[in-house]
Motif scaffolding. Structure first.
Motif, PDB file in Angstrom:
ATOM      1  N   ASN A  31      65.757  41.744 -32.840  1.00 54.26           N
ATOM      2  CA  ASN A  31      65.719  41.714 -34.306  1.00 54.26           C
ATOM      3  C   ASN A  31      67.081  41.380 -34.899  1.00 54.26           C
ATOM      4  O   ASN A  31      67.255  41.390 -36.115  1.00 54.26           O
ATOM      5  CB  ASN A  31      65.246  43.066 -34.856  1.00 54.26           C
ATOM      6  N   GLN A  32      68.053  41.091 -34.041  1.00 54.58           N
ATOM      7  CA  GLN A  32      69.414  40.812 -34.491  1.00 54.58           C
ATOM      8  C   GLN A  32      69.737  39.340 -34.260  1.00 54.58           C
ATOM      9  O   GLN A  32      69.344  38.755 -33.260  1.00 54.58           O
ATOM     10  CB  GLN A  32      70.415  41.690 -33.715  1.00 54.58           C
ATOM     11  N   GLU A  33      70.449  38.745 -35.208  1.00 52.64           N
ATOM     12  CA  GLU A  33      70.913  37.365 -35.033  1.00 52.64           C
ATOM     13  C   GLU A  33      72.093  37.326 -34.061  1.00 52.64           C
ATOM     14  O   GLU A  33      72.909  38.252 -34.059  1.00 52.64           O
ATOM     15  CB  GLU A  33      71.330  36.777 -36.392  1.00 52.64           C
ATOM     16  N   PRO A  34      72.191  36.296 -33.236  1.00 51.23           N
ATOM     17  CA  PRO A  34      71.319  35.118 -33.158  1.00 51.23           C
ATOM     18  C   PRO A  34      70.158  35.286 -32.179  1.00 51.23           C
ATOM     19  O   PRO A  34      69.476  34.332 -31.869  1.00 51.23           O
ATOM     20  CB  PRO A  34      72.285  34.043 -32.654  1.00 51.23           C
ATOM     21  N   TYR A  35      69.960  36.531 -31.691  1.00 53.21           N
ATOM     22  CA  TYR A  35      69.006  36.740 -30.598  1.00 53.21           C
ATOM     23  C   TYR A  35      67.546  36.582 -31.019  1.00 53.21           C
ATOM     24  O   TYR A  35      66.661  36.512 -30.160  1.00 53.21           O
ATOM     25  CB  TYR A  35      69.234  38.111 -29.962  1.00 53.21           C
ATOM     26  N   THR A  36      67.297  36.518 -32.320  1.00 52.65           N
ATOM     27  CA  THR A  36      65.930  36.230 -32.767  1.00 52.65           C
ATOM     28  C   THR A  36      65.487  34.841 -32.317  1.00 52.65           C
ATOM     29  O   THR A  36      64.289  34.547 -32.306  1.00 52.65           O
ATOM     30  CB  THR A  36      65.838  36.307 -34.296  1.00 52.65           C
ATOM     31  N   ARG A  37      66.470  33.998 -31.946  1.00 51.05           N
ATOM     32  CA  ARG A  37      66.178  32.623 -31.510  1.00 51.05           C
ATOM     33  C   ARG A  37      66.394  32.433 -30.011  1.00 51.05           C
ATOM     34  O   ARG A  37      66.496  31.310 -29.532  1.00 51.05           O
ATOM     35  CB  ARG A  37      67.059  31.647 -32.293  1.00 51.05           C
ATOM     36  N   ALA A  38      66.449  33.526 -29.277  1.00 52.12           N
ATOM     37  CA  ALA A  38      66.743  33.443 -27.849  1.00 52.12           C
ATOM     38  C   ALA A  38      65.614  32.756 -27.079  1.00 52.12           C
ATOM     39  O   ALA A  38      64.439  32.978 -27.333  1.00 52.12           O
ATOM     40  CB  ALA A  38      66.978  34.832 -27.276  1.00 52.12           C
ATOM     41  N   GLN A  39      66.011  31.920 -26.128  1.00 58.06           N
ATOM     42  CA  GLN A  39      65.076  31.281 -25.207  1.00 58.06           C
ATOM     43  C   GLN A  39      65.192  31.826 -23.790  1.00 58.06           C
ATOM     44  O   GLN A  39      64.344  31.547 -22.939  1.00 58.06           O
ATOM     45  CB  GLN A  39      65.318  29.766 -25.169  1.00 58.06           C
ATOM     46  N   ILE A  40      66.257  32.587 -23.558  1.00 56.71           N
ATOM     47  CA  ILE A  40      66.515  33.165 -22.248  1.00 56.71           C
ATOM     48  C   ILE A  40      66.726  34.668 -22.423  1.00 56.71           C
ATOM     49  O   ILE A  40      67.415  35.096 -23.353  1.00 56.71           O
ATOM     50  CB  ILE A  40      67.749  32.519 -21.597  1.00 56.71           C
ATOM     51  N   LEU A  41      66.128  35.451 -21.543  1.00 58.97           N
ATOM     52  CA  LEU A  41      66.259  36.902 -21.597  1.00 58.97           C
ATOM     53  C   LEU A  41      67.033  37.371 -20.370  1.00 58.97           C
ATOM     54  O   LEU A  41      66.724  36.973 -19.243  1.00 58.97           O
ATOM     55  CB  LEU A  41      64.881  37.559 -21.623  1.00 58.97           C
ATOM     56  N   LEU A  42      68.054  38.190 -20.591  1.00 63.75           N
ATOM     57  CA  LEU A  42      68.808  38.817 -19.507  1.00 63.75           C
ATOM     58  C   LEU A  42      68.350  40.264 -19.387  1.00 63.75           C
ATOM     59  O   LEU A  42      68.322  40.990 -20.389  1.00 63.75           O
ATOM     60  CB  LEU A  42      70.304  38.773 -19.804  1.00 63.75           C
ATOM     61  N   ALA A  43      67.984  40.674 -18.183  1.00 62.07           N
ATOM     62  CA  ALA A  43      67.439  42.015 -18.005  1.00 62.07           C
ATOM     63  C   ALA A  43      67.988  42.649 -16.736  1.00 62.07           C
ATOM     64  O   ALA A  43      68.590  41.984 -15.890  1.00 62.07           O
ATOM     65  CB  ALA A  43      65.910  41.966 -17.961  1.00 62.07           C
ATOM     66  N   ASP A  44      67.737  43.934 -16.593  1.00 62.71           N
ATOM     67  CA  ASP A  44      68.178  44.668 -15.414  1.00 62.71           C
ATOM     68  C   ASP A  44      67.068  44.673 -14.365  1.00 62.71           C
ATOM     69  O   ASP A  44      66.056  43.981 -14.501  1.00 62.71           O
ATOM     70  CB  ASP A  44      68.589  46.093 -15.806  1.00 62.71           C
ATOM     71  N   ARG A  45      67.208  45.488 -13.357  1.00 60.94           N
ATOM     72  CA  ARG A  45      66.327  45.471 -12.190  1.00 60.94           C
ATOM     73  C   ARG A  45      64.873  45.834 -12.506  1.00 60.94           C
ATOM     74  O   ARG A  45      64.596  46.588 -13.415  1.00 60.94           O
ATOM     75  CB  ARG A  45      66.870  46.446 -11.138  1.00 60.94           C
TER      76      ARG A  45
END
Length: 207
Positions: free
Chosen positions: A61-75
């Protein structure tokens, strides 16, 4: 299925461990038989407050991540049930790649079949990319190149990854298993003709 060769864009560092498919798309929103409309409910328990308004603390819900095409996640991202609507919801929201140290096995396979590249990198490398993204204020772009099997960080560092070859080819070409097999009919035909010589008893006359 949508083909994917390379994606370059904003990456959202949502570094949470053990994100299961019910958190990705809660069961409350699985009713009906329509294969679309799940993106608006992605991470509903985290994206929205009790009154239905957007949660300002949640990264998507925060800019610029509302336009993200790639997600970084943990295990262990995408663990839990075999819910295919989880990758469908991620794709509808706009994601084309997820980078994490490990994935739920069924979820990983479903990503390839729904136009998303699930990229496995060691946790140290994922964290390094996330640090570069955050240092850039979210504007430093990340590239996932499925053809070359590499990730390029905002600062230009390159990280190699592996991928199941059949699934990788399906996503590169935008086809399913059947279409991928049919594309090799000349090779299959040549094998059958050679095999008839070796094992004629396996090809009895028809009719």
């Amino acid at each position: 299925m949508e083909a994917l060769v390379q994606v370059t864009g904003i990456a959202a560092p949502m570094m949470r461990i053990n994100v299961d498919t019910d958190q990705i798309i809660p069961a409350l929103f699985l009713g009906g038989t329509d294969a679309k409309g799940y993106g608006k409910h992605l991470f509903a328990g985290w994206r929205f407050l009790a009154d239905g308004s957007p949660n300002p603390e949640f990264i998507l819900n925060q800019e610029p991540y509302t336009r993200a095409q790639i997600l970084l996640a943990d295990r262990n991202f995408g663990c839990g049930s075999s819910r295919e609507r989880a990758p469908k919801a991620l794709r509808e929201f706009g994601f084309r790649a997820i980078i994490a140290p490990s994935f739920g096995g069924i979820f990983l396979n479903n990503c390839y079949r729904n136009g998303i590249a699930p990229v496995e990198l060691p946790i140290e490398q994922v964290r390094a990319i996330a640090d570069e993204v955050q240092a850039s204020g979210g504007l430093g772009e990340v590239t996932v190149d499925l053809r070359e099997k590499r990730v390029v960080s905002p600062e230009g560092r390159r990280f190699a990854f592996d991928a199941p070859e059949t699934l990788r080819q399906m996503l590169l070409q935008g086809v399913d298993e059947i279409a991928l097999t049919l594309a090799r009919m000349p090779e299959i035909g040549a094998y059958r003709e050679a095999d008839k010589t070796r094992r004629p008893w396996a090809y009895p006359p028809i009719g």
